[in-house]
Each structure stands twice: as C-alpha cells, then as structure tokens.
Write a protein that holds these residues in place. Sequence first.
Motif, PDB file in Angstrom:
ATOM      1  N   THR A 197      14.558  51.309  57.935  1.00 28.87           N
ATOM      2  CA  THR A 197      13.510  50.327  58.232  1.00 28.87           C
ATOM      3  C   THR A 197      12.259  51.066  58.673  1.00 28.87           C
ATOM      4  O   THR A 197      12.340  52.036  59.434  1.00 28.87           O
ATOM      5  N   LEU A 198      11.115  50.660  58.123  1.00 32.58           N
ATOM      6  CA  LEU A 198       9.863  51.399  58.294  1.00 32.58           C
ATOM      7  C   LEU A 198       8.858  50.594  59.109  1.00 32.58           C
ATOM      8  O   LEU A 198       9.038  49.404  59.343  1.00 32.58           O
ATOM      9  N   GLU A 199       7.763  51.271  59.477  1.00 30.30           N
ATOM     10  CA  GLU A 199       6.695  50.544  60.152  1.00 30.30           C
ATOM     11  C   GLU A 199       5.349  51.064  59.656  1.00 30.30           C
ATOM     12  O   GLU A 199       5.246  52.155  59.105  1.00 30.30           O
ATOM     13  N   ASN A 200       4.344  50.262  59.816  1.00 29.37           N
ATOM     14  CA  ASN A 200       2.969  50.619  59.511  1.00 29.37           C
ATOM     15  C   ASN A 200       2.096  49.722  60.358  1.00 29.37           C
ATOM     16  O   ASN A 200       2.568  48.730  60.913  1.00 29.37           O
ATOM     17  N   CYS A 240      -0.826  47.428  55.698  1.00 28.55           N
ATOM     18  CA  CYS A 240       0.498  48.065  55.789  1.00 28.55           C
ATOM     19  C   CYS A 240       1.058  48.465  54.434  1.00 28.55           C
ATOM     20  O   CYS A 240       2.228  48.820  54.349  1.00 28.55           O
ATOM     21  N   VAL A 270       4.767  46.521  53.802  1.00 26.33           N
ATOM     22  CA  VAL A 270       5.890  46.686  54.729  1.00 26.33           C
ATOM     23  C   VAL A 270       6.168  45.375  55.453  1.00 26.33           C
ATOM     24  O   VAL A 270       7.312  45.021  55.699  1.00 26.33           O
ATOM     25  N   GLY A 302       9.083  44.810  53.126  1.00 25.48           N
ATOM     26  CA  GLY A 302       9.967  45.567  54.006  1.00 25.48           C
ATOM     27  C   GLY A 302      10.272  44.677  55.184  1.00 25.48           C
ATOM     28  O   GLY A 302      10.256  43.466  55.001  1.00 25.48           O
ATOM     29  N   PRO A 303      10.448  45.197  56.379  1.00 26.61           N
ATOM     30  CA  PRO A 303      10.456  46.630  56.714  1.00 26.61           C
ATOM     31  C   PRO A 303      11.753  47.313  56.290  1.00 26.61           C
ATOM     32  O   PRO A 303      11.843  48.518  56.345  1.00 26.61           O
TER      33      PRO A 303
END
Lengths: 276, 340
Positions: free
Chosen positions: A235-238, A250, A257, A261-262
């Motif tokens: 799991t990602l973040e921006n 993002c 994202v 996403g995330p």
Amino acid sequence: MSNPYIPVQAVVKDLRQETDGARPIKTFTVEIKDKKDKFKFSPGQCAMVGIPGVGESMISICSSPTQKKYMQFSIMQMGKVTSALHELDKGEMITVRGPYGKPFPIDEWKGKKILTIGGGIGQAPLRPIINYVRDNAKNYGALSIIYGARSPQDLVFLSELEGMKKDKSAKVHLTVDAEAPDWKGNVGFVPNYLMDVKPSPKNTIAITCGPPIMIKFVLQNLKKLGFEDDQIFTTLENRMKCGIGKCGKCNVGGVYVCKDGPVFSYAQFKELHPDF
Amino acid sequence: MDNYLLQKSKLTEFLTSLGDVNLIAPVAANGTTRFELIENAAKAKLDLEDYTASPKKVVFPQTETLFAFRNKGDSLDIEEGEEIAPTVVFGIRPCDAKSFVVLDPLFNKDFEDPYYKKRRDATVLIGQACAEPTNRCFCPSLGGSPGGTEGLDILMTDIGNDYFLEVLSEKGKKLMNGSAGVCAAAAAADNAKKEKALEQSLGKIKRQVDLKQMHEMLPKTFEDKMWKEVGNSCIGCGICTYNCPTCHCFDIQDEGSTYQGRRLRVWDACMYPEFTVHASGENPRHDRSTRIRNRIMHKFTFYPNNLGHISCVGCGRCIELCPVNEDLIEILNKVRAINE
C-alpha cells in the motif's frame, strides 16, 4: 446529490501515545457523531481527517471494520494538519470524509495464511488486516507479523503486539535497526530480518508497508523466498488533497493513488509508471 | 437546428435580449484580453484578436468556496457553496469551448464534482469563429478548427456585415427563444459565405504537430535526456498551467480560524515543487524535468487513456506565454524523433 468535499463531524473518544520524540505518533479513536453519517469501509481504505480552518490529511483507517463503534487513525506529527491534530484533547471534534481507495482483497484471502511485513508507521495500514483476521480467525490460516522500527521506542502498537504473542493469536517477530538497552528482540533491518524468519510462501499472502526503500527490498526478498506476484500486496502514499482523483497531486503515471490505490498487488505495482 | 443572421450593428441589442443572465464577455484590460462579467452589453468586444486567458474560470474558478463553516464547540455549521445564476459566455473561441468538453469527464466521472456541474449546467456558450488565427494556433492538429463547434451551444461567424449564427444545442435553442426577433433568417447564400470565411481562416493556421500514436511514444521517452534538457531551461513559473484551458489541478486551502472560516479550492500548478511534496520532505517529482515530463505525459498519455480526450486543444497559449520559449510542439516533435 451528495457532495464528496463535505466532511462529517466526529469526536475524539480516546487518544493513545504510541511513540514520543521529534515525530510522535498518536492513535486517535474517533466516533462519527451522527449515525446517518457513518460509513462502511474495508481494511486498506483511507479517510481524510481534518480540522476546519487548518486542513485535511489522508490517513489510513487502522482499525478493523469488525469494530463497528469507532474508527482509529494512527497519526505521526509531521506537517501542519497532523501537528494540529496532535494538539487535540479527548472529546474534541474533528472531521472525517471517506472512505477512499481500493481495499485489500481480504475476502479472497480466506483459507490462506497471512503474513504482514511492516516498518515504522507503515504498520498502521496493516493493523486492520491483522485485527480483521484475528476477529475472523476460523476463516484464515496462521497469522504472522514481522515488524520493525528504528528503535524500541519507535515501535507502534507494541502492547497489542505483545498481547498477540501471549495469547498466540499471531506469531510476532519484532526487530529494531540498532542495539538498544533492554531490547531483547532482533536487531537488523526489516528486509534482512524477513530472510532470517524465512516464511514459507506456501498458501500464504504477504502484505508490506513502510518507507519506500524498505518496501523495495522487502518485495525483492519475498521474490527470493519464492512468493509469486499474486501473493504479494503493498500500500502506497502520495500527497493528496481531493481524495477523488481530480486535484492531480497523487498520480503515478495514469494511476491515482487516492482512488486506484493505495492498495496494489505486486503485479500491479510492477506495472506502475517509473515515476514512483 | 436553426441558423440566423445578426446585423453587426444589432450586437448590443442581441446581448440585451438574452435577458437576466450573467453575461461573461471578452474585454480589453491592461494590454490583455480577458473574459469578465459585464454589466453593460455595449462593453462586449468581438474584434479583440488575441485572447490571453480562456473563460475556464466560469466553470472552474481560480478560487472557489467549497463551504463556509462555523465551529460552535460541540457542533459545526457547514454552509455549502453559492447558488449559480444562469450565465452566458459570449465570444468564447472554439478551442476554449472544446476544453470544457475535455474537462467534463474529469469532473463528472467516478465522483461527480457538484461545484463544476452546477456551473457547467448553468452556462450557455456562444462561440466566436476565429477570423484571424494567431501565429501560435494549432487547433487542427487536435481535431479542432477556427469554426469548430464542439462544446458550443451557438457559433457566430463574421460574414461581413452580419454574424452568421448557428444554433448547436437545446441550450442554445432555448436561449434564442427571446433573441430570435433581433435576428433575421439565414439563407443558403449566407451559409456559403460562412463556409468560405471558415475555409479562409483555416488556411491562415501556420503551425501543426503530428500526434499519431503520441500516447504510446511518450512513455518510451521516459528515461531520455531530452527531458533533462527541457527541464534545465524551464524556470518553473507555472504560467503554462495557469493559462491552459484544460489544466485542472487544484489545491484545497482553509481560510480563517478554527472557529470560523472557509474551505477553498484554488488552482494549483504541477510545475511547482510544493504540488507533490510529502510532509516528510520526500518529493516524487523532485525536479523541473520530472514535473514537465509529467505535465506533458498527463496531457497526451494519461488523460486520453483514462478519460478519452487529449488534454490539449491547440490554443498555443503555453507556447506564446512561456518566458523561456519552451515550445510544446517542439517537445512533441522531439518525442516523435526519439521514437523514429
């Protein structure tokens, strides 16, 4: 027509100091004031937590949806909004809007063993998986947790993790980056510790979150251990402002994202634009 | 739909006949041409050649209140944005009208944006065909033309003593209900004059760019040093984004105090480092070359792949206004050259 920019009101019911230092982390237990404003969410989803007059930050919901009364957010004091959130006392009001993003496909993991690999505050988005699996233990195989931070003082949810060790609801493997007084656990970086723990990929789903550099090496090491692409999730973040794929902040290539996403499978992650 | 003839001398009368609407029209100010709300129909000018800014702000204002709030301690009063009065944008260029069509799916897809939608629904677009395209124009490369009708409700074309009015939508038809009396019926000969005028305009467009397969070519140049070179000359001023009719990125900012204030949506620009920087200091688009690359790939690869339109209408403002002469067409030509 509902307005996706209007948040709902919530009350801080409880505060737990997870870590101290220059970037302290607190876990906020939050209850949405009006029953009709409550929303359903799944592990992996996020919400915009805010204070009108200050702003909003996208934070992963770190409680499990099996806990219906409240939501929890573990928030590191970092910028303007999170610093203002850290000033709050119990009983004070915040705003929440969400849920945002695609959740972990946790129902598809039924019958499988679950392995989480976290670093630092990256443990927060893994916590709803852990608690969901514990609350539905009969549907899942064994739960293993590998978690590390810079120092023992930087480990979040420590008492919960110790509790899981005791009641044997999970195998818990903790590590810190450097030797520390009174620390009897492992010393070493999370990706290396993963190779020491050496989990079997058989019928197992591995989910990782942490600093980008940690994610990168954990993914490499999971492949070395024989995990297939569809057994690995991250799991990602921006930076985000709108949360609904419009403000343009993002994106990683054509993927937003906040809404695409995330959560990404390793197969999806590999296809992400090299911008990330 | 119907066609009309409007005598040039009756322009003010025509605009007055549109009734009780917010009339947005081009006005000359400080050496630039801008779209502004005008109180007096006589102030509208159609003979202004070069439009510095598109009227994008009519549907997506540079600063817009999402809501006002008042914190009463144990509860929060939230007052959503303002009501929008019926609005007519008069004299919009075909490329700028097309930009609204490009923006529609962004604001309407997945989560419908109520602020954009209510403004868009309340707005009628009366376009003005371009008699004298500027030397920066390249709309035909994007499927447009000096008489392009995409997004317009009515198109006006200068055919000498008259404007030739084409009604293009139900919105346009409804607007003409009260105004048809100011106009005369158009004859086939008038239509022929219009066609000729538009053909002449099209012939005046000098620039073009080949966009065939561009959405697939751009990702292949991702690692190319060309982006470093482009990034080195860019000064990151953001004027290309602020004057782009299809740029839509925004920030959300709070104004006031925690007791009382407003949450605002404001235009933001992907050319600024603050646009993407994380609270931790990490910045996924950390220099000007990565930011320009993202801007151009967004317009010609990501946006068309996600939303079905190239996010450019060929107005050429980014080329004209760039203080260091970055040229979008030259960059796209380089992308093609690298691929071939």
